[in-house]
Design an enzyme around this catalytic site. Sequence first.
Site, PDB file in Angstrom:
ATOM      1  N   ASP A  94       0.801  -1.221   0.000  1.00  0.00           N
ATOM      2  CA  ASP A  94       0.000   0.000   0.000  1.00  0.00           C
ATOM      3  C   ASP A  94       0.836   1.275   0.000  1.00  0.00           C
ATOM      4  O   ASP A  94       1.945   1.335   0.515  1.00  0.00           O
ATOM      5  CB  ASP A  94      -0.976   0.027   1.175  1.00  0.00           C
ATOM      6  N   GLU A 161      -0.439  -2.467   5.161  1.00  0.00           N
ATOM      7  CA  GLU A 161       0.520  -2.396   6.274  1.00  0.00           C
ATOM      8  C   GLU A 161       0.420  -1.053   6.972  1.00  0.00           C
ATOM      9  O   GLU A 161       0.535  -0.977   8.195  1.00  0.00           O
ATOM     10  CB  GLU A 161       1.943  -2.622   5.755  1.00  0.00           C
TER      11      GLU A 161
END
Length: 457
Positions: A94, A161
């Site tokens: 991400d 994350e």
Amino acid sequence: MEVTETLQRHEPAHAWRPHLTSAHEQLAPRLEAFYRDLHAHPELSMQEQQTAAKVAKWLEGSGFEVTTGVGRHGVVGMLRNGPGPTVLLRADMDGLPVEEKTGRPDASRVTAKDSQGDTVPVMHACGHDVHLTCLVGVAELLASSRNHWRGTLMMVAQPAEETLQGARAMMSDGLYARFGTPSVALAQHVGPLPVGLVGHHRGASMMASASVRVRIHGKGGHGSQPHATVDPVVIAAYLVTRLQTIVSREVDLSRGGAVVSVGSLHAGHRANVIPDEAVLELTVRTPTDALQDQLIDAISRMARAECEAGRAPRPPDIEVMSRTRVMVNDDTYYHRVRAAHAAWFGEDRLVDMGMASGSEDFPYFDGRTSNDESKAEVPLVYWFFGGTSHDAWKRAPGRTLWEKLQSLPSNHSPHFDPSLDCLRFGCESMLLAALACLDEEPKAEQEPAPRAGKRLH
């Protein structure tokens, strides 16, 4: 296994250094193109659909059995190469709601809707595009070198994350039940160290963290008549001040440092209107999981007390939005990985990072369902590698390593700009770690039976 044994065990990797060099030179243009594409097209946490598809396509092309949609957008690639340990290699996917200011030709111009429905800029400001590129590069290098190792590779591309959701989402989706429990899980992170340096730390290497939201309820009204209201801004102001005493007055210094920081405080829209509520969001960082629980309890206690003292019509809403445990390196596998890096790069290229105040959700890949470390199923190893070009490092002010690190754009900065040179370096550091944990393929003149003490289970 002792460090000297691990060094001796890993020395055969030097025999295929020419093969690795040649293979990586052929792979480098494709990896650079893959990285630039990822960098220009980041996706927010739990929105990594296109990123996941790109990783899955590469892994499939390298011969892995690929499953997508694990924990929403997680990708798992399996490659079985005879009997031996299963090694999990993980990279995160991400981006962050940050507007890129690097000036790169492939700089992100992407915007997206965040979880609150607001349109925000998106950037790979933490280097997850680098991590993914290294993951697929190592996957291809190992897939094309199966005569040098034995065991099973589990390549994991993890979503979310940055919001500390993705690891638990994949575990809750039956990662180990579906694909098998690995012998060890490995992960790495690029940072502002110069290219060529690897950062390790034995034992607890990253702090536990939690994000907490406190919603204070008041009674709104006209700013000229505060006596007829209950002002949540005043309660919030007292609470912000009171929270500073948790670390200074309630934490035993012998337990290490801790952080309680209020990063967001929102209330009202007009100068002459006392609002109905105020919302604080804060981060907590601690060197132990137990201390994290203590600090969250203290935040809750103080919030309730300040609301009562301020005549709030009801108690505050207190929400732990996200949290993660301390990252603890398994001692045995830590020595294996560190020794492999020392044998390949040289001892002078390794630095002790100390315990980082940053946090990760990678610890949830240990398979624990509680904070009881004795119940960990899977040993973990996590390390850092340099992403700053040598020219940028030389220009950075400061005399010591740590002074230069403080002066350079770091992770989460809109100016964070890892050098392309770190792609090869990151591939090598992850590949060496994987080889240190896989079984070696016996040579023709050797007995096929494994050596005593070679494998760890």
